[in-house]
Design an enzyme around this catalytic site. Structure first.
Site, PDB file in Angstrom:
ATOM      1  N   ARG A   1       6.097   1.328   2.535  1.00 35.48           N
ATOM      2  CA  ARG A   1       7.125   2.033   1.741  1.00 35.48           C
ATOM      3  C   ARG A   1       8.524   1.701   2.237  1.00 35.48           C
ATOM      4  O   ARG A   1       9.448   1.483   1.440  1.00 35.48           O
ATOM      5  CB  ARG A   1       6.894   3.551   1.780  1.00 35.48           C
TER       6      ARG A   1
ATOM      7  N   ARG B   1       0.448   4.215   0.394  1.00 31.21           N
ATOM      8  CA  ARG B   1       0.106   5.258   1.376  1.00 31.21           C
ATOM      9  C   ARG B   1       0.589   4.901   2.780  1.00 31.21           C
ATOM     10  O   ARG B   1       0.507   5.717   3.689  1.00 31.21           O
ATOM     11  CB  ARG B   1      -1.409   5.484   1.388  1.00 31.21           C
ATOM     12  N   CYS B   2       1.116   3.704   2.959  1.00 27.41           N
ATOM     13  CA  CYS B   2       1.550   3.208   4.270  1.00 27.41           C
ATOM     14  C   CYS B   2       3.063   3.332   4.400  1.00 27.41           C
ATOM     15  O   CYS B   2       3.821   2.770   3.603  1.00 27.41           O
ATOM     16  CB  CYS B   2       1.120   1.748   4.415  1.00 27.41           C
ATOM     17  N   GLY B   3       3.526   4.043   5.427  1.00 24.67           N
ATOM     18  CA  GLY B   3       4.950   4.217   5.660  1.00 24.67           C
ATOM     19  C   GLY B   3       5.677   2.902   5.892  1.00 24.67           C
ATOM     20  O   GLY B   3       6.795   2.709   5.396  1.00 24.67           O
TER      21      GLY B   3
ATOM     22  N   ASN C   1       0.877  -1.163   0.000  1.00 21.61           N
ATOM     23  CA  ASN C   1       0.000   0.000   0.000  1.00 21.61           C
ATOM     24  C   ASN C   1       0.921   1.222   0.000  1.00 21.61           C
ATOM     25  O   ASN C   1       1.581   1.501   1.001  1.00 21.61           O
ATOM     26  CB  ASN C   1      -0.900   0.020   1.228  1.00 21.61           C
TER      27      ASN C   1
END
Length: 140
Positions: free
Chosen positions: A16, A11-13, A9
């Site tokens: 990432r 948008r997920c740190g 995802n």
């Protein structure tokens, strides 16, 4: 096709950071943005077993929809949880990484280091600045 797959995802740190550590090992993984391309019921079942966290471990309990749907009820069976995750991929915990050395739910992100076939190629710090890998490529 890469020998490493990440259910990601962007948008997920945590997701990432995990992806960045995979790339820091010199590999470009197959990236599956599971919110757009959710895994099948059977694939989710396989990931739960292979990651050793079980179906409930793959359920994103912090997601408000989890409580809204009553999925926090401990008496619910795996099949009910799996069907909810397939219907609502936002309920799938992330990131899940599959490599030739195993499958893990990479929370925290540095769990991915346990299953990467190739070592880190250099220093790595998370987005928040926390050092994970030193200049020698070893975990700090």
């Amino acid at each position: 096709m890469s020998a490493i797959t990440i259910y990601h995802n962007p948008r997920c740190g945590t997701s990432r950071n995990t992806l960045a550590m995979i790339r820091n090992s010199g590999v470009e993984p197959e990236v599956i943005e599971y919110l757009q391309h959710p895994p099948t019921l059977e694939r989710l079942r396989e990931l739960a077993a292979a990651s050793r966290v079980g179906v409930r471990g793959l359920l994103r309990a912090k997601e408000p929809l989890c409580a809204e749907l009553g999925l926090d009820d401990a008496s619910l069976d795996d099949e009910t949880l799996l069907q909810a995750m397939v219907a609502n991929p936002v309920l799938i915990n992330r990131p899940v990484v599959v490599t030739p050395l195993g499958t893990r739910l990479c929370r925290p992100s540095e769990v991915v280091l346990e299953i990467l076939p190739d070592p880190q190629r250099g220093a790595f710090s998370k987005e928040d600045g926390e050092a994970v890998v030193g200049a020698d490529g070893r975990r700090v």
